[in-house]
Design an enzyme around this catalytic site. Structure first.
Site, PDB file in Angstrom:
ATOM      1  N   SER A 137       0.751  -1.099  -0.006  1.00  0.00           N
ATOM      2  CA  SER A 137      -0.040  -0.080   0.079  1.00  0.00           C
ATOM      3  C   SER A 137       0.846   1.143   0.082  1.00  0.00           C
ATOM      4  CB  SER A 137      -0.997   0.002   1.255  1.00  0.00           C
ATOM      5  OG  SER A 137      -1.445   1.205   1.776  1.00  0.00           O
ATOM      6  N   TYR A 150      -3.042  -0.367  10.493  1.00  0.00           N
ATOM      7  CA  TYR A 150      -3.051  -0.736   9.143  1.00  0.00           C
ATOM      8  C   TYR A 150      -1.660  -0.439   8.672  1.00  0.00           C
ATOM      9  CZ  TYR A 150      -4.184  -1.035   4.181  1.00  0.00           C
ATOM     10  OH  TYR A 150      -4.130  -1.581   2.852  1.00  0.00           O
TER      11      TYR A 150
END
Length: 259
Positions: A137, A150
Site C-alpha cells: 500500500s 494498518y
C-alpha cells in the site's frame, strides 16, 4: 519469467486485485491457485477463468490462522510464483482500535506473507527458481494520520520484502514489490470510513483499477522487476517524501484526518 505452464498462487483472490491478477496469470498460460476465505466467491472466479480457457483451482483458507497456512502449503505444491496480495484492516487511530483487530491487521497482510513465503522458500531455493510478489500500500511509503495499525503492518511487509531481496540475491529466486495508488476495488466498501481519511494532498494521485494492478503484478514477474510504484504521481510523492521528508510529512498531516 515465461508464465506459460507455470504454477501461480495468489492470495486474496476472491475479488479486486487478487481476482484480476489470477485471471491475467491464467490468460498468460499459467495454472492459478486462488486462495481466500470465501468458497462462493472463489468458485465464481475459477469459473470465470475456466470459461475463458484458463486453468485454475480454488483453495479456501483464512490466512490469519497459521495452522491454515500450514495446511494450504501441504495442499498446494510449491508454486513457481507466489503473490502475497491478501490484506485487511480499517484505518483507525491506535487507541480506537481493539487489541483483537490490531492482531488481525498484523496477521494479514504481514504474518500471512511471512509464514506462507517461509513454507515455500526452501523448495524454491533448492530448485534455484521462483518469484515472490508482495502487493503493498502507499502508506508503506507515505504514512497518513489516523491509520496506525494498518500502516504499521504495511511497513512490516515492506521490511519483509527488502530483507528477502537481500537474502535471495544470487539464489535464482526473485522478489517484487508492487505498490499501486488508491484502487477502485471493494476495499473501501468493506472498510467504511477509510476513504474519508485519505489526506487531501494524496487525492491528487489518480485512482487505478484492479485490472491495471493485475497488469503491473504480471509484468513484474515477466520482466523480473524489483519494485513498481504507480501511477507516476505516487512515485512523485514518494520521491518528495525522501527528498523533503519534513515538508511532505507536514502537508500530509495538515490535509489529513484529525480528532
Amino acid at each position: 519469467m515465461q508464465l506459460a505452464g507455470k504454477r501461480v498462487l495468489v492470495t486474496g483472490a476472491s475479488q479486486g486485485i487478487g481476482a484480476e491478477a489470477a485471471f491475467r496469470f491464467a490468460a498468460h498460460g499459467a495454472h492459478v491457485h486462488l486462495v481466500a476465505r470465501s468458497a462462493e466467491l472463489l468458485d465464481l472466479q475459477v469459473k470465470r477463468i475456466i470459461e475463458f480457457g484458463g486453468s485454475a483451482s480454488a483453495h479456501v483458507a483464512d490466512l490469519a490462522d497459521a495452522a491454515q497456512i500450514r495446511a494450504l502449503a501441504e495442499e498446494v505444491e510449491t508454486p513457481d510464483v507466489l503473490v502475497n496480495n491478501a490484506g485487511v484492516g480499517r484505518w483507525l487511530f491506535l487507541d480506537d482500535t481493539s487489541a483483537d483487530e490490531l492482531q488481525t491487521m498484523t496477521a494479514v497482510p504481514y504474518l500471512a506473507a511471512l509464514l506462507l513465503t517461509r513454507e515455500y522458500l526452501g523448495a524454491m531455493r533448492a530448485r534455484r527458481s521462483g518469484w515472490i510478489v508482495n502487493v503493498n500500500s502507499p502508506v508503506s511509503r507515505l504514512p497518513i494520520p489516523g491509520c496506525v495499525g494498518y500502516q504499521s503492518s504495511r511497513w512490516a511487509l515492506r521490511g519483509l520484502t527488502a530483507s528477502l531481496r537481500l537474502d535471495l540475491r544470487g539464489t535464482g529466486v526473485g522478489v517484487s514489490e508492487v505498490v499501486p495508488g488508491k484502487v477502485s476495488s471493494e476495499y473501501f466498501n468493506n472498510n467504511p470510513g477509510a476513504e474519508e481519511r485519505i489526506p487531501a494532498i494524496a487525492r491528487l494521485i489518480p485512482t487505478v483499477t484492479p485490472q491495471r494492478c493485475a497488469k503491473a503484478i504480471v509484468d513484474a514477474v515477466e520482466k523480473e522487476r524489483a519494485e513498481h510504484l504507480f501511477p507516476w504521481q505516487l512515485k512523485a510523492f514518494e520521491l518528495s517524501g525522501r527528498l523533503f521528508p519534513g515538508l511532505t510529512s507536514y502537508l500530509t498531516w495538515k490535509t489529513g484526518t484529525h480528532r
